[in-house]
Design an enzyme around this catalytic site. Structure first.
Site, mmCIF file in Angstrom:
data_model
loop_
_atom_site.group_PDB
_atom_site.id
_atom_site.type_symbol
_atom_site.label_atom_id
_atom_site.label_comp_id
_atom_site.label_asym_id
_atom_site.label_seq_id
_atom_site.Cartn_x
_atom_site.Cartn_y
_atom_site.Cartn_z
ATOM 1 N N TYR A 1 39.919 -45.183 -15.718
ATOM 2 C CA TYR A 1 40.131 -45.086 -14.269
ATOM 3 C C TYR A 1 38.826 -45.448 -13.568
ATOM 4 C CZ TYR A 1 40.986 -43.172 -9.628
ATOM 5 O OH TYR A 1 41.119 -43.023 -8.271
ATOM 6 N N GLU B 1 40.900 -49.046 -5.888
ATOM 7 C CA GLU B 1 41.224 -48.260 -7.081
ATOM 8 C C GLU B 1 41.798 -49.154 -8.169
ATOM 9 O OE1 GLU B 1 43.424 -44.092 -7.567
ATOM 10 O OE2 GLU B 1 44.846 -45.745 -7.329
#
Length: 402
Positions: free
Chosen positions: A116, A204
């Site tokens: 992530y 993101e």
């Protein structure tokens, strides 16, 4: 403003960020052609909606999942035909779901690891902040709740920018092999340049992956932009998909109004974001539920006030409207005239509660009194909120006969 995954990847590629080969399609035939162009490799078909959890979602036609790996162009066509034009329901869309109008056909990556990685604006420091974790592919909120020690935070000096030592440090913290460090550092640098260059509030990548070939790729991407800076990026503004947005919010944006739709039944029309938040809070305090956040701003015109009323009335859940104005730049008489014009235009069918204070307030109250507009006057904010909650409950319990 949000954009689709395929659009996000197009932007990332402009900044040198590596992503799998792929192209968007709007019809099953187009999906098959795109798959043929990519070549004889495993492919992934991904529904394009502004919501997460697509892979675990369900279409209202019974088809499971908004992300599918396929082996051929023919299979890509079949899967696309089950997605396009259908409504996908995920944990982020709510029960109403989102209609899928496009699918992304991309080369399927043979994933070894998932990471992530995000860059966001840290409002506490007014500077960019990198948030990363070795636990990619799942919601970062889940990681934060169960394994907070696996989350890395790296603040960035906005004047110096992301430094090479920081990209190498991040690569080490995220357990990239030495042979992958250069590619990872390049990807981090490209993401930061995209974040700054496009005036983003968030970029993101989840997941950022390492493939069997040792490639470091942005497999999925999500952007949020600073709406106040979109005038500098017409190419980004053109990517806006209004079909994915609340039509009330789209209409409000068109008239320069700050509106966010909620699920309550007391509509709010307020000038000033702080006062709007306080109005919503006090409605909740007295047991009601606000139907929206609406800040008409300090310099709203009569026309904007009228358009604001039209948007509020368009919400079928609204049982009462609370107008809370503290006149300053926008004076009490202007807002009063806007209320009068609006009620004549939209023909209000719900109780209207009005609290006016500030500049020209007496003139405004006189205009309302002489207009004959049916309203409930309130002396202060607490009084206004209580009367709005009571009016909404009365309207709910005693609806107008059809």
């Amino acid at each position: 403003m949000n954009i689709h995954e395929y659009q996000a990847k197009e932007l990332l590629q402009k900044f040198g960020v590596a992503t799998p080969r792929g192209k968007v399609a709007s019809t099953p035939d187009e999906a098959e052609r795109v798959a043929q162009e990519i070549g004889d490799v495993d492919l992934v078909v991904k529904a394009q909606v502004h919501a997460g959890g697509r892979g675990k979602g369900t279409f209202t036609n019974g088809f499971k999942g908004g992300v599918h790996v396929v082996k051929s162009a023919k299979e890509a066509r079949e899967v696309a035909s089950k997605m396009l034009g259908q409504t996908l329901v995920t944990h982020q869309t709510g029960p109403g779901g989102r209609v899928v109008n496009k699918v992304l056909i991309a080369e399927s990556a043979k994933i070894i690891r998932e990471i992530y990685f995000a860059i966001l604006l840290d409002r506490a420091t007014a500077a960019p902040l990198i948030v990363a974790s070795t636990e990619g592919g799942v919601e970062i909120e889940t990681v934060a709740a169960k394994s907070p020690e696996k989350i890395t935070h790296e603040p960035i000096d906005p004047l110096a920018g992301l430094q090479p030592f920081q990209t190498r440090k991040l690569a080490k913290q995220l357990a990239f092999e030495q042979s992958q460090t250069k590619a990872a550092a390049k990807l981090f640098d490209g993401l930061y340049r995209a974040f700054v260059g496009l005036d983003c509030s968030m970029v993101e990548i989840n997941p950022l992956v390492v493939t069997a070939k040792g490639e470091v790729l942005a497999l999925d991407a999500k952007f949020n932009f600073d709406d106040n800076a979109l005038y500098r990026h017409p190419e980004v503004a053109a990517m806006r998909d209004v079909a994915e947005e609340d039509p009330r919010e789209v209409e409000a944006f068109r008239h320069g109004l700050n509106y966010i739709g909620l699920d309550g039944n007391i509509a709010c029309l307020v000038n000033g974001a702080g006062l709007a938040m306080a109005t919503m809070d006090i409605i909740k305090f007295y047991g009601g539920n606000p139907a929206n956040f609406l800040d008409v701003g300090g310099g709203a015109t009569e026309e904007q006030v009228t358009e604001a009323f039209k948007i509020l009335i368009a919400d079928k859940n609204v049982k009462a409207i609370l107008v809370n104005i503290f006149g300053g730049i926008m004076t009490g008489d202007v807002i009063a005239q806007g209320i009068i014009n609006a009620t004549k235009t939209v023909k209000l069918s719900v109780p209207l509660i009005v609290r006016l204070e500030g500049t020209n307030v007496e003139k405004g109250k006189q205009l309302l009194k002489e207009s004959g507009v049916s309203l409930i006057a309130a002396g202060d904010l607490a009084d206004a909120a209580q009367k709005a909650v009571e009016a909404a409950r009365s309207k709910t319990q005693n609806p107008k006969p059809k």
